[in-house]
Enzyme design. Structure first.
Site, mmCIF file in Angstrom:
data_model
loop_
_atom_site.group_PDB
_atom_site.id
_atom_site.type_symbol
_atom_site.label_atom_id
_atom_site.label_comp_id
_atom_site.label_asym_id
_atom_site.label_seq_id
_atom_site.Cartn_x
_atom_site.Cartn_y
_atom_site.Cartn_z
ATOM 1 N N GLY A 175 19.452 -16.734 8.602
ATOM 2 C CA GLY A 175 20.448 -15.814 9.138
ATOM 3 C C GLY A 175 21.328 -15.157 8.109
ATOM 4 N N GLU A 220 -13.073 20.476 -9.072
ATOM 5 C CA GLU A 220 -12.152 19.910 -8.085
ATOM 6 C C GLU A 220 -11.934 18.427 -8.348
ATOM 7 O OE1 GLU A 220 -13.949 20.720 -4.355
ATOM 8 O OE2 GLU A 220 -13.091 22.733 -4.166
ATOM 9 N N GLY A 264 20.365 -13.092 5.727
ATOM 10 C CA GLY A 264 19.960 -11.726 5.414
ATOM 11 C C GLY A 264 18.903 -11.593 4.340
#
Length: 638
Positions: free
Chosen positions: A219, A85, A221
């Protein structure tokens, strides 16, 4: 219990691998049950599944799972099945492009045992090899898998009680399973900058480390663009972290966030200063391909403490930095290796997309109603193409009747083109006095605070906070993030604080809201009564005395992370509603600190417990219904 398959077709999220005779009926059973109760889809590897067609189900669970937790116990290496496993886990993670990971638990063994550096696991492997029924090459792969997994970040039991250990594991798994995509504006409009950044980023590269510097005025972005890039490309990196608005957070907290999001919460434990944080970042991420966003930087030290150099990160790593003025972060290394630092000044939004963004906010559509087709172009030509002003002004139109549009447009035309603050003031001036006060409260003291706690204070002051918050959100003046905390754009926050200062530039003691720094600290020492002051926030280290606070009879909010109280405060602070006292000291000496009107007590990020000596000094009014205590990241409401 077999969980239902989720919409992605994945039946299981977590795979537990363990030696049944060691832990099945105690620890593993408890861990499994707690995960299921928390809604985690977990596969528990019971031996009953290892017969017939059920083996196929086990292999599918291994392939599907996102997180593997091998529980290394004393007898783990004696099981060929457990070792197979583990080898399969290593194989799955190596082919997952960073989407799967192994989080080992060293239950009653040490990493040195798992690496076969002691006799415990090496003897078990030798015994399997001598049994002749296992191929020597397979045993060699098992040994390699054990050594690799033993180097990964996980957990050690080391005397922890089951409940404590299970809590740590489940919280970490929940954190890793939670989608880390950044939330984007509802009315997002894509710009040409996105294509340019994608080209600069070259996310498929595995060679050198790149810093992409996104710069531009407030502002425009920058953070939104960084969020889009982060969401789109983080799957190409083994680890990722978005450090939001670093200028407003403690640098040590940001270092811990970076480590927690990339290497897990255990990697951020016991870091006490930024130098230790730097060392931990360099050692932990030096060989990892990471994507890190360092957002809203305004001082060089922020970047040097979080992502100081290319050699902090592995080949192919990308560090995105958003900053207003890139000269703030330039240093010698940038001059020496400019090819590693790629600046990208954000362009002005094209006219057609600016109109589209305005329409989305004003009319909730890409196109305006037929009789308003000229309005959008007129507004955009008046206010410019800055996304922030387009959002706020557009939302103002959406929140007013058509009869007011022409008047609003006339007001906008009178503002000088490009004067962002005067444009934003048109929206703020539309607020009634109560809503304007709540807006200023948020701008001055409540950004990053839980909306519920602020509402308790406003309720007690007989405001109508829910109505006001709803209006402020509709007008795009504030936002509530996924953690129920207030968020406000920098330009709006600066404007709110400027409005407060504008009432009295010379005498801070005549303002309603006061931020205490080195320049304004003298008002604490002044003997003059200051009835105008309703809120004090201390940004300096200071010991408050009863005599000082007696000069602020109308104080409603008091906050600070490095303040203390010295003296007897009997009958002090009669109007205080909110005490925000993070990192409060353990050795509190103040007495009778019991403001009768208190509704919010914030002691978060303090190492206090239920038996803290301060509880005998701070008496909370029992008759109130909205008293909140926050410590050890727990919240209690009475």
């Amino acid at each position: 219990m077999v969980p239902a398959t989720d919409t992605s077709g994945r039946e299981f999220e977590v795979f537990l691998s363990f030696r049944g005779s060691d832990t099945r009926n105690n620890f593993t059973s408890c861990l499994y049950r707690d995960m299921v109760e928390k809604g985690i889809r977990v596969f528990k590897d019971d031996e009953e599944l290892r017969v017939g067609e059920k083996i196929e189900k086990l292999l599918k669970a291994l392939s599907d799972s996102q997180i593997y937790i091998p529980i290394f116990s004393e007898d783990f290496a004696s099981s060929a099945w457990c070792l197979r496993e583990l080898t399969r886990m290593v194989d799955c993670t190596s082919k997952s492009d960073g989407k799967k990971e192994i989080l080992p638990l060293f239950f009653d063994v040490k990493p040195e045992d798992v690496k076969s550096r002691t006799g415990l696991y090496s003897k078990a492997l030798s015994k399997l090899e001598k049994e002749k029924k296992y191929d020597p090459d397979e045993v060699h792969r098992w040994r390699d898998a054990l050594r690799e997994v033993a180097t990964r970040v996980g957990w050690r039991r080391e005397g922890k009680e089951y409940g404590e250990l299970i809590g740590l594991i489940v919280r970490e798994v929940q954190l890793k399973l939670t989608g880390k995509d950044r939330s984007l504006p509802v009315h997002f409009v894509e710009t040409d900058d996105l294509e340019d950044i994608v080209e600069l980023l070259d996310a498929d590269s595995h060679d050198h480390v790149l810093f992409v510097i996104i710069n531009g005025i407030g502002g425009i972005g920058k953070s939104t663009l960084a969020s889009v890039i982060f969401n789109r490309f983080r799957s190409k990196f083994s680890h990722s972290s978005f450090l939001e608005d670093v200028q407003s957070h403690d640098l040590l907290d940001m270092q811990k966030k970076l480590l927690s999001e990339t290497l897990g919460s255990t990697s951020a434990q016991e870091i006490y200063d930024t130098n230790d944080g730097i060392d931990r970042i360099r050692r932990g991420l030096g060989d990892k391909k990471v994507l890190v966003v360092v957002d809203n930087v305004d001082e060089k030290k922020q970047l040097t403490n979080l992502a100081g150099s290319c050699d902090w990160f592995g080949p192919g790593s990308r560090i995105i930095v958003t900053v207003r003025d890139k000269s703030k972060i330039e240093h010698e290394e940038m001059q020496m290796r400019p090819s590693n630092y790629l600046p990208h000044p954000i362009k002005e939004m094209p006219l057609d997309r600016a109109i589209q963004l305005f329409n989305k906010h004003a009319f909730r559509s890409d196109t305006p109603p037929e009789d308003c087709s000229d309005l959008s172009a007129k507004v955009v030509s008046s206010i410019g193409r800055l996304p922030l002003t387009l959002e706020v002004v557009g939302s103002l139109f959406a929140g007013t009747g058509k009869s007011e549009w022409e008047k609003t447009l006339k007001d906008l035309i009178q503002v000088p083109h490009g004067d962002i603050r005067k444009t934003l003031m048109i929206s703020i001036d539309k607020l009634d006095p109560e809503r304007k006060n709540i807006f200023l409260d948020i701008a001055c003291f409540c950004v990053g605070e839980d909306e519920s706690y602020a509402s308790y204070m406003w309720d007690d002051c007989e405001y109508s906070p829910q109505s006001a918050i709803r209006v402020l959100r509709l007008m795009s003046l504030i936002k509530i993030d996924e953690n129920n905390k207030f968020w406000m754009h920098d330009e709006l926050r600066y404007l709110g604080r400027y409005i407060v200062k504008e009432k009295n530039f010379k005498d801070a003691g005549k303002r309603t809201w006061v931020w205490i720094d080195e320049q304004t600290s003298r008002i604490l020492r002044s003997d003059k009564e200051k009835p105008a002051v309703q809120a004090l926030s201390l940004g300096i280290t200071h010991d408050l005395t009863p005599e000082e606070l007696a000069h602020f009879p109308e104080l409603t909010f008091l906050g600070g992370e490095r303040m203390n109280f010295i003296g007897d405060f009997k009958d002090s602070l009669p109007n205080l509603r909110w005490l925000s006292w993070r990192h409060c000291p353990l050795n509190l000496t103040a007495t009778n600190l019991c403001p009768v009107g208190l509704v919010v007590l914030d002691l978060s990020e303090s190492n206090i417990t239920h038996d803290w000596v301060g509880w005998s000094q701070i008496e909370v009014p029992a008759h109130l219904t909205h008293v909140c205590f926050k410590f050890y990241h727990l919240t209690f409401a009475s």
